[in-house]
Structures are given as C-alpha cells and as structure tokens.
Motif scaffolding. Structure first.
Motif, PDB file in Angstrom:
ATOM      1  N   LEU A 151      -4.687   9.993   2.165  1.00  0.00           N
ATOM      2  CA  LEU A 151      -5.173   8.412   1.056  1.00  0.00           C
ATOM      3  C   LEU A 151      -4.686   7.370   1.122  1.00  0.00           C
ATOM      4  O   LEU A 151      -3.597   7.383   1.993  1.00  0.00           O
ATOM      5  N   VAL A 152      -5.289   6.239   0.865  1.00  0.00           N
ATOM      6  CA  VAL A 152      -4.019   5.121   0.911  1.00  0.00           C
ATOM      7  C   VAL A 152      -4.763   3.901  -0.744  1.00  0.00           C
ATOM      8  O   VAL A 152      -6.254   4.300  -0.953  1.00  0.00           O
ATOM      9  N   TYR A 153      -3.605   4.308  -1.222  1.00  0.00           N
ATOM     10  CA  TYR A 153      -3.464   2.638  -2.389  1.00  0.00           C
ATOM     11  C   TYR A 153      -2.755   1.760  -2.055  1.00  0.00           C
ATOM     12  O   TYR A 153      -2.070   1.968  -1.337  1.00  0.00           O
ATOM     13  N   VAL A 154      -4.018   0.764  -3.337  1.00  0.00           N
ATOM     14  CA  VAL A 154      -3.249  -0.846  -2.633  1.00  0.00           C
ATOM     15  C   VAL A 154      -2.595  -1.071  -3.866  1.00  0.00           C
ATOM     16  O   VAL A 154      -3.355  -1.526  -5.145  1.00  0.00           O
ATOM     17  N   ARG A 155      -1.282  -1.561  -4.333  1.00  0.00           N
ATOM     18  CA  ARG A 155      -1.146  -2.438  -5.372  1.00  0.00           C
ATOM     19  C   ARG A 155      -1.954  -3.685  -6.343  1.00  0.00           C
ATOM     20  O   ARG A 155      -2.405  -4.632  -5.340  1.00  0.00           O
ATOM     21  N   ALA A 156      -2.982  -3.460  -6.794  1.00  0.00           N
ATOM     22  CA  ALA A 156      -3.430  -4.802  -7.098  1.00  0.00           C
ATOM     23  C   ALA A 156      -2.650  -5.621  -8.206  1.00  0.00           C
ATOM     24  O   ALA A 156      -1.157  -5.886  -8.428  1.00  0.00           O
ATOM     25  N   SER A 193       0.762  -1.321  -0.198  1.00  0.00           N
ATOM     26  CA  SER A 193      -0.348  -0.252   0.030  1.00  0.00           C
ATOM     27  C   SER A 193       0.827   1.519  -0.133  1.00  0.00           C
ATOM     28  O   SER A 193       1.957   1.496   0.352  1.00  0.00           O
ATOM     29  N   TRP A 194       0.358   2.174  -0.803  1.00  0.00           N
ATOM     30  CA  TRP A 194       1.378   3.425  -0.604  1.00  0.00           C
ATOM     31  C   TRP A 194       0.241   4.506   0.360  1.00  0.00           C
ATOM     32  O   TRP A 194      -0.831   4.765  -0.160  1.00  0.00           O
ATOM     33  N   LEU A 233      -3.333   0.338  -9.273  1.00  0.00           N
ATOM     34  CA  LEU A 233      -3.619   1.178  -8.171  1.00  0.00           C
ATOM     35  C   LEU A 233      -4.883   1.225  -7.752  1.00  0.00           C
ATOM     36  O   LEU A 233      -5.853   1.787  -8.360  1.00  0.00           O
ATOM     37  N   VAL A 234      -5.354   0.737  -6.922  1.00  0.00           N
ATOM     38  CA  VAL A 234      -6.760   0.596  -6.291  1.00  0.00           C
ATOM     39  C   VAL A 234      -7.128   1.970  -5.117  1.00  0.00           C
ATOM     40  O   VAL A 234      -6.398   1.401  -3.712  1.00  0.00           O
TER      41      VAL A 234
END
Ligand SMILES: C[S@@+](CC[C@H](N)C(=O)[O-])C[C@H]1O[C@@H](n2cnc3c(N)ncnc32)[C@H](O)[C@@H]1O
Length: 245
Positions: free
Chosen positions: A239-244, A179-180, A203-204
């Motif tokens: 914000l949190v983005y997760v690597r698909a 995650s970012w 990125l989700v």
C-alpha cells in the motif's frame, strides 16, 4: 508507592507494537555492534524505558548525517535487508531505520558497514515514540513499514503498528506530498490498514484508481518475513498513501 528502583507507573501502561525479547547477541552481532555502532547508530536519550525517546532532543539532519537531504524513515528495520537495498539505490536520501531489537540492529549494522552506506543511520528505539518525541512535523519524505507484526488476536489489535493513533502521528510527520509505504502478508491486517488510512482525509491512496493495492516495489528484497508469507501461500499486499497538501 513504587520505590526508587521501580520503573515509573506509566512505563507499564503504554501500548507498544513489540514484545520485549532477550537481547542476547551472537558473536558476530557483538562484533558488528562493537565495530560499527559509533558510526551508524544515533545515540538517543530515553525516558522510563530503554526503547522510549526523551523529549527535548533536537532533530538536526546536519548533525546526524552532516548534510540535509530528503528524509526517509523505516519503522521495524529488522535485520536491515530492505534498508540496505533501498538506501543503497538512493544515495540522495538520508535514511533512518528504527528497530527496537538490539540483535537485529547489530545484524543490520553488519550489512550497512559492508556496503559503506553513509546515508544510513539506525536508532535502537521504538519508532513510534521517536516520531512523537523527536521527529518534527512535516519533515518526512517517505515512511516505510514493511511486514509489521500482525498481532492476530482481537485483544491485541490495539498493538498493531498501524492504528488510528499512529496514522494521525505519521500523517502529521509526513510533508505534503510525502508517502507512506506499507506491506503485509496478512490479508486481514492489509484490509485493516486500508480502513484506518482511508478514514483520514489527509492521506490519499496512491493506487485508489486501480483497486487500491500498490505494485510490489522491485527495490525490496524478499526478507524472511515476506518469504514466510509466500511459502504459506499468502498474498503479499503493498500500500502507498500520500500526504495531501
Ligand atoms: C515482522 S518483523 C519485520 C522486519 C522487516 N521489516 C522485514 O520485513 O524483514 C517486525 C520488526 O519490527 C520491529 N518493531 C516492531 N515494532 C517496532 C517499533 N515500534 N519501533 C521499531 N521497531 C519495531 C520488531 O522488533 C521486528 O524486528
């Protein structure tokens, strides 16, 4: 033709997310640096500029920390408050903070040493360059960018840490499921971050179903930058983005 002492031409052309400032340190920062850099600062070879990272250096967690563990990176650790609070709560992870400004690294060293955090290392380099030239693809479990410089003027937007080029790089370095986590107190930058990251299919947004903004993490202390935003009445956006996969 540049003379032998001139920096290489490409050193001028690279667009970076920071300005070079005086690296004059206070007495306590000098003391921190002298006492602790050998333990906590990862020595890295550079290319043309002192914040760059030379190719060909092996990234080996066993060499850096003496163990392999989930890898958390922070770009722009500042004085190290978030780094120390978060790494202190997660002794199970290896935490590496990138910061270009040496006096800030020295301040962070004081906090890290006071807490005796063996899972933390700091690197006095451009974190983007380090990702590009040192950190392997698919190796990062969590990437943190809290309150990156907003670069307000339109002609400076290309200097923003969050841009399509760095998003592609960071998406590549995250492992699937990694995650970012981003935070900013500038609404237009928050919206820009969402636009850039929503453009990527790898990125989700972890909070897409609840409006897209992530809750403020309890583990983050309120730093000078967050406090400045709060004092000015600005909304803090996480914000949190997760690597698909
Ligand atoms: C506005 S401050 C925020 C510091 C900290 N994250 C906080 O919330 O208190 C941004 C920091 O990022 C650092 N920085 C900017 N670009 C960087 C980069 N590419 N690599 C490493 N550090 C960077 C700056 O030197 C500065 O210390």
């Amino acid at each position: 033709m540049p003379g032998p002492a001139s920096p290489l031409p490409h050193a001028h052309r690279e667009i970076v997310s920071f300005v070079r400032r005086s690296t004059r340190m206070s007495e306590s920062q000098v003391r921190n640096w002298d006492a602790h850099h050998a333990t906590w600062v990862v020595p890295l070879a550079h290319r043309a500029t002192s914040t760059s990272v030379a190719d060909g250096q092996l990234f080996d967690q066993d060499v850096v920390w003496g163990r392999t563990a989930p890898l958390w990176l922070e770009i722009g650790t500042g004085n190290g408050e978030a780094c120390v609070a978060i790494a202190g709560r997660h002794p199970e992870v290896n935490y590496l903070g990138f910061e270009v400004f040496k006096p800030s690294v020295a301040s962070a060293l004081g906090l890290v040493a006071r807490e005796g955090l063996g899972n933390v290392r700091l690197a006095e380099v451009d974190g983007v360059d380090a990702l590009r030239h040192w950190i392997p693809s698919g190796s990062v479990d969590r990437l943190i960018t809290f309150f990156p410089d907003p670069w307000h003027k339109a002609r400076h937007h290309k200097r923003r840490l969050v841009n399509p080029t760095t998003a592609e790089l960071i998406a590549d370095r995250l492992r699937p499921g990694g995650s970012w986590h981003l935070a900013t107190d500038w609404e237009d930058y928050a919206v820009h971050m969402r636009e850039v990251l929503d453009d990527r299919t790898d990125l989700v947004n972890a909070y897409a179903d609840t409006g897209g903004w992530a809750p403020r993490p309890d583990e983050r202390p309120v730093t000078r930058f967050e406090q400045r935003g709060l004092d000015a009445g600005r909304t803090i956006r996480d914000l949190v983005y997760v690597r698909a996969s």
